[in-house]
Design a protein around this motif. Structure first.
Motif, PDB file in Angstrom:
ATOM      1  N   UNK A 264       0.833  -1.018  -0.191  1.00 17.87           N
ATOM      2  CA  UNK A 264      -0.007  -0.015  -0.077  1.00 17.87           C
ATOM      3  C   UNK A 264       0.953   1.208  -0.008  1.00 17.87           C
ATOM      4  N   UNK A 265       0.448   2.280  -0.852  1.00 24.48           N
ATOM      5  CA  UNK A 265       1.015   3.488  -0.628  1.00 24.48           C
ATOM      6  C   UNK A 265       0.246   4.147   0.394  1.00 24.48           C
ATOM      7  N   UNK A 266       1.113   4.828   1.411  1.00 29.05           N
ATOM      8  CA  UNK A 266       0.609   5.486   2.656  1.00 29.05           C
ATOM      9  C   UNK A 266       1.021   6.877   2.647  1.00 29.05           C
ATOM     10  N   UNK A 267       0.114   7.588   3.298  1.00 28.75           N
ATOM     11  CA  UNK A 267       0.249   9.203   3.360  1.00 28.75           C
ATOM     12  C   UNK A 267       0.170   9.422   4.832  1.00 28.75           C
ATOM     13  N   UNK A 268       1.243   9.925   5.481  1.00 28.41           N
ATOM     14  CA  UNK A 268       1.174  10.372   6.928  1.00 28.41           C
ATOM     15  C   UNK A 268       1.145   9.186   7.835  1.00 28.41           C
ATOM     16  N   UNK A 269       1.088   9.024   8.957  1.00 27.41           N
ATOM     17  CA  UNK A 269       1.074   8.198  10.233  1.00 27.41           C
ATOM     18  C   UNK A 269      -0.316   7.272  10.075  1.00 27.41           C
ATOM     19  N   UNK A 270      -0.299   6.124  10.435  1.00 26.69           N
ATOM     20  CA  UNK A 270      -1.567   5.133  10.416  1.00 26.69           C
ATOM     21  C   UNK A 270      -2.260   5.383  11.722  1.00 26.69           C
ATOM     22  N   UNK A 271      -3.263   4.611  11.694  1.00 31.68           N
ATOM     23  CA  UNK A 271      -3.865   3.738  10.515  1.00 31.68           C
ATOM     24  C   UNK A 271      -4.366   4.508   9.441  1.00 31.68           C
ATOM     25  N   UNK A 272      -4.676   3.971   8.327  1.00 31.42           N
ATOM     26  CA  UNK A 272      -4.860   4.601   7.030  1.00 31.42           C
ATOM     27  C   UNK A 272      -6.289   4.309   6.369  1.00 31.42           C
TER      28      UNK A 272
ATOM     29  N   UNK B 143      -4.427  11.650  -0.109  1.00 32.15           N
ATOM     30  CA  UNK B 143      -4.876  12.691   0.823  1.00 32.15           C
ATOM     31  C   UNK B 143      -4.030  12.170   2.148  1.00 32.15           C
ATOM     32  N   UNK B 144      -3.659  12.882   2.932  1.00 34.05           N
ATOM     33  CA  UNK B 144      -3.096  12.485   4.116  1.00 34.05           C
ATOM     34  C   UNK B 144      -3.977  11.512   4.943  1.00 34.05           C
ATOM     35  N   UNK B 145      -3.459  10.649   5.704  1.00 41.37           N
ATOM     36  CA  UNK B 145      -4.184   9.616   6.432  1.00 41.37           C
ATOM     37  C   UNK B 145      -4.760   8.558   5.435  1.00 41.37           C
ATOM     38  N   UNK B 146      -4.414   8.561   4.332  1.00 39.55           N
ATOM     39  CA  UNK B 146      -5.129   7.710   3.351  1.00 39.55           C
ATOM     40  C   UNK B 146      -4.024   6.546   2.781  1.00 39.55           C
ATOM     41  N   UNK B 147      -4.289   5.261   2.297  1.00 39.92           N
ATOM     42  CA  UNK B 147      -3.726   4.367   1.718  1.00 39.92           C
ATOM     43  C   UNK B 147      -4.190   4.083   0.537  1.00 39.92           C
ATOM     44  N   UNK B 148      -3.687   3.365  -0.338  1.00 44.24           N
ATOM     45  CA  UNK B 148      -4.142   2.743  -1.499  1.00 44.24           C
ATOM     46  C   UNK B 148      -3.295   1.489  -1.953  1.00 44.24           C
TER      47      UNK B 148
ATOM     48  N   UNK C 217       4.357  -3.317  -7.262  1.00 42.05           N
ATOM     49  CA  UNK C 217       5.696  -3.210  -7.408  1.00 42.05           C
ATOM     50  C   UNK C 217       6.042  -2.437  -8.771  1.00 42.05           C
ATOM     51  N   UNK C 218       6.512  -1.545  -8.822  1.00 41.60           N
ATOM     52  CA  UNK C 218       6.909  -0.859 -10.326  1.00 41.60           C
ATOM     53  C   UNK C 218       5.917   0.141 -10.634  1.00 41.60           C
ATOM     54  N   UNK C 219       4.826   0.371  -9.770  1.00 43.27           N
ATOM     55  CA  UNK C 219       3.800   1.267 -10.168  1.00 43.27           C
ATOM     56  C   UNK C 219       4.385   2.573  -9.632  1.00 43.27           C
ATOM     57  N   UNK C 220       3.517   3.551 -10.209  1.00 39.40           N
ATOM     58  CA  UNK C 220       4.131   4.977 -10.045  1.00 39.40           C
ATOM     59  C   UNK C 220       3.448   5.255  -8.466  1.00 39.40           C
ATOM     60  N   UNK C 221       4.055   5.908  -7.741  1.00 41.77           N
ATOM     61  CA  UNK C 221       3.454   6.268  -6.304  1.00 41.77           C
ATOM     62  C   UNK C 221       2.777   7.788  -6.438  1.00 41.77           C
ATOM     63  N   UNK C 222       1.432   7.729  -5.887  1.00 41.76           N
ATOM     64  CA  UNK C 222       0.940   9.085  -6.047  1.00 41.76           C
ATOM     65  C   UNK C 222       1.730  10.208  -5.263  1.00 41.76           C
ATOM     66  N   UNK C 223       1.415  11.374  -5.848  1.00 41.33           N
ATOM     67  CA  UNK C 223       1.868  12.451  -4.886  1.00 41.33           C
ATOM     68  C   UNK C 223       1.172  12.407  -3.553  1.00 41.33           C
ATOM     69  N   UNK C 224       2.078  12.956  -2.385  1.00 44.50           N
ATOM     70  CA  UNK C 224       1.636  12.841  -1.142  1.00 44.50           C
ATOM     71  C   UNK C 224       1.791  11.532  -0.469  1.00 44.50           C
ATOM     72  N   UNK C 225       2.216  10.544  -1.154  1.00 45.87           N
ATOM     73  CA  UNK C 225       2.945   9.248  -0.611  1.00 45.87           C
ATOM     74  C   UNK C 225       4.371   9.645   0.166  1.00 45.87           C
ATOM     75  N   UNK C 226       4.099   8.933   1.511  1.00 43.84           N
ATOM     76  CA  UNK C 226       5.330   9.021   2.425  1.00 43.84           C
ATOM     77  C   UNK C 226       6.159   7.730   2.375  1.00 43.84           C
ATOM     78  N   UNK C 227       5.449   6.507   2.253  1.00 41.55           N
ATOM     79  CA  UNK C 227       6.188   5.313   2.343  1.00 41.55           C
ATOM     80  C   UNK C 227       5.313   4.450   1.729  1.00 41.55           C
ATOM     81  N   UNK C 228       5.758   2.982   1.352  1.00 44.73           N
ATOM     82  CA  UNK C 228       5.005   1.924   0.928  1.00 44.73           C
ATOM     83  C   UNK C 228       5.244   0.894   1.813  1.00 44.73           C
ATOM     84  N   UNK C 229       3.873   0.452   2.361  1.00 43.98           N
ATOM     85  CA  UNK C 229       3.969  -0.524   3.421  1.00 43.98           C
ATOM     86  C   UNK C 229       3.880  -2.000   2.695  1.00 43.98           C
ATOM     87  N   UNK C 230       4.602  -2.851   2.622  1.00 48.09           N
ATOM     88  CA  UNK C 230       4.793  -4.067   2.293  1.00 48.09           C
ATOM     89  C   UNK C 230       3.316  -4.877   2.674  1.00 48.09           C
TER      90      UNK C 230
END
Ligand SMILES: Nc1nc2c(c(=O)[nH]1)N[C@H]1C(S)=C(S)[C@@H](COP(=O)(O)OP(=O)(O)OC[C@H]3O[C@@H](n4cnc5c(N)ncnc54)[C@H](O)[C@@H]3O)O[C@H]1N2
Ligand code: MOO
Length: 486
Positions: free
Chosen positions: A101-109, A130-135, A139-152
């Motif tokens: 999941x692409x994450x934005x900010x601290x969890x949960x998301x 958006x902040x506080x969201x995940x999608x 692997x290999x996909x573009x991470x959306x703007x606003x992403x802070x990390x990817x969670x495996x």
């Protein structure tokens, strides 16, 4: 490093040693560097010291290589004519390094309901996260703007939160990082744009051999075709009325051992062999064949000495060819020669005795071809000899040797007319005048069939930059061997 005085075994000493070896003596610098004036016809020292002959051959064709642009698929085994620069950033966008999941900010998301597969590789830019969201992301996909990390995927869990329900009455999905997971730090599992290179960054220098890995890098960096050095074209002319092309020796005649050997050997040295012709011992035929050849290099066998049917010198004289090397202080092979027959056209005269021909091939043709093929000079290989190597009083000797552990041992059947030794050899030891004692280090000329799997690659593992061998290998595309020159 492998250049220390105590290091033993089969190894490549630092390149500095190479230059020292080719140090010129006053009055002997003709042909040793590019752009030097050509020697006057007939002034080549005779015979030439072995190291000097190699230097002259390497320098003779400097700048004569021809650039050709080839599709990637046709470039394997060639050499880059110009430096390779990145045509794009790599990666060319911020990329997810993992499925999750692409994450934005601290969890949960907060996750969108509906269980969509999320962002897949190869899709256009996704909407900002958006902040506080995940999608979900692949692997290999573009991470959306606003992403802070990817969670495996294996580090997160999707579940509802309390009694929270969506308008349809379903639990609202939230993503939780597993307890104790430290996998959401900023930038985690995101490959940032330009991490490997920025557009315009130098990736590889000119002269780099095009290997499968280079093809892959070039494709990743945006190339469909590559600027390569055209492999030098070589024509082989086998001289000698006594030679048979098939069957058993008979009636004083012998089998041609050099025609079958030289074509693949020259290809292993990076050449395109345009044909092998048997000319017998007629000077007019030899003259017309050499004068009419369109090859960059003509390789002749036999006829280098001064016997009644040795026509090479008179033919070269008649053509007005420039003798760059006329005889070398090396055994076997001392009558070998190198001539410039026309601007950017060369002739290597290999003596007829088969091991003498090998000696000349490695002394004169190999360095010339290396330069013509655009390949960088190769640091010499050295190894301690297990036994004493007898030397010639005044000349260098080239002796077939086999690698045994970290030493080389000389092989039997190494007379000038013999191939039995070299057929099982890993290299030729360069034995200086006077010979060497057991345990002394000697330079080794590698044979192309021992490019892989030999102790060489193990020994040179200390310095990857020197792990490449001097041979071009056997992986060149098929050639038009046997075709007569047009
Ligand atoms: N008076 C002298 N005679 C010779 C000298 C010398 O210094 N003074 N040098 C000897 C050396 S060393 C060599 S090497 C040979 C070189 O001779 P050529 O290059 O002229 O070669 P040929 O005479 O044509 O042949 C020599 C020898 O090799 C056999 N041969 C030739 N071609 C092939 C082939 N394709 N496959 C197998 N064998 C081949 C040929 O039949 C002769 O036996 O000169 C010495 N003489
Ligand atoms: O070059 Mo010759 O084969 O030394 O005898």
């Amino acid at each position: 490093m492998d250049g220390g005085g105590t290091t033993r075994g089969i190894r490549r000493p630092p390149a500095r040693g190479t230059r020292q070896r080719f140090t010129r003596r006053p009055g002997e610098d003709r042909g040793m560097t590019a752009h030097q004036p050509d020697p006057a016809p007939g002034t080549a020292p005779s015979p030439c010291a072995w190291q000097d002959a190699r230097g002259i051959a390497a320098a003779a064709a400097k700048g004569a290589g021809t650039q050709v642009v080839r599709p990637l698929a046709d470039s394997l085994g060639t050499v880059l004519a110009t430096p390779l620069e990145a045509l794009t950033d790599l990666p060319s966008f911020d990329t997810s390094a993992m499925d999750g999941w692409a994450l934005s900010g601290p969890g949960p998301w907060r996750l969108d309901p509906g269980g969509s597969p999320g962002i897949l590789a190869g899709r256009a830019a996704p909407p900002p996260l958006p902040d506080g969201h995940a999608v979900p992301i692949a692997t290999g996909a573009r991470v959306p703007a606003g992403t802070t990390a990817v969670l495996r995927r294996e580090h997160g869990e999707v579940r509802g939160r309390g009694l929270e329900r969506d308008p349809g009455g379903e639990p609202v999905p939230w993503l939780y990082a597993n307890a104790g997971s430290r996998c959401t730090a900023p930038g985690q599992d995101i490959r940032p744009r330009g991490q490997e290179c920025r557009s315009g960054d130098p990736l590889l220098p000119a002269g780099t051999p095009v290997t499968p890995a280079v093809l892959g890098l070039a494709a990743a960096a945006g190339y469909d075709e590559l600027p390569t050095v055209r492999p030098p074209r070589v024509e082989v002319l086998v001289l000698g009325d006594e030679l048979l092309a098939s069957g058993l020796p008979r009636d004083g005649r012998i089998r041609d051992a050099l025609g079958p050997m030289l074509d693949p050997w020259l290809r292993a040295l990076g050449a395109e062999v345009t044909g092998t012709r048997h000319l017998g011992d007629r000077p007019g035929v030899l003259h017309d064949a050499v004068a009419g050849s369109t090859a960059d290099l003509v390789v002749t066998t036999g006829g280098t000495a001064s016997g009644p049917v040795d026509h090479l010198h008179p033919v070269l004289h008649r053509m007005g060819a420039e003798l760059l090397v006329d005889g070398v202080a090396v055994r076997p092979g001392h009558p070998m020669l190198l001539a410039r027959t026309a601007p950017a056209r060369y002739l290597a005269g290999l003596p007829g005795n088969p091991l003498a021909a090998v000696s000349a091939l490695l002394t004169l043709a190999a360095p010339l071809l290396r330069t013509l093929a655009g390949r960088a000079p190769c640091a010499p290989l050295v190894a301690p000899a297990a036994l004493r190597l007898d030397g010639h009083p005044s000349d260098t000797r080239l002796v077939p040797v086999a690698f045994r552990e970290e030493e080389v041992v000389p092989l039997r059947f190494a007379g000038p007319a013999m191939l039995r030794g070299v057929a099982i050899a890993d290299g030729l030891a360069v034995v200086p005048p006077g010979g060497t004692e057991a345990g002394d280090e000697v330079e080794i000329l590698e044979l192309p069939w021992h490019e892989t799997g030999s102790p060489v690659s193990r020994a040179s593992g200390q310095d990857g930059s020197r792990a490449q061998t001097c041979a071009a290998g056997w992986a060149r595309p098929p050639t038009r061997s046997g075709r007569q020159p047009g």
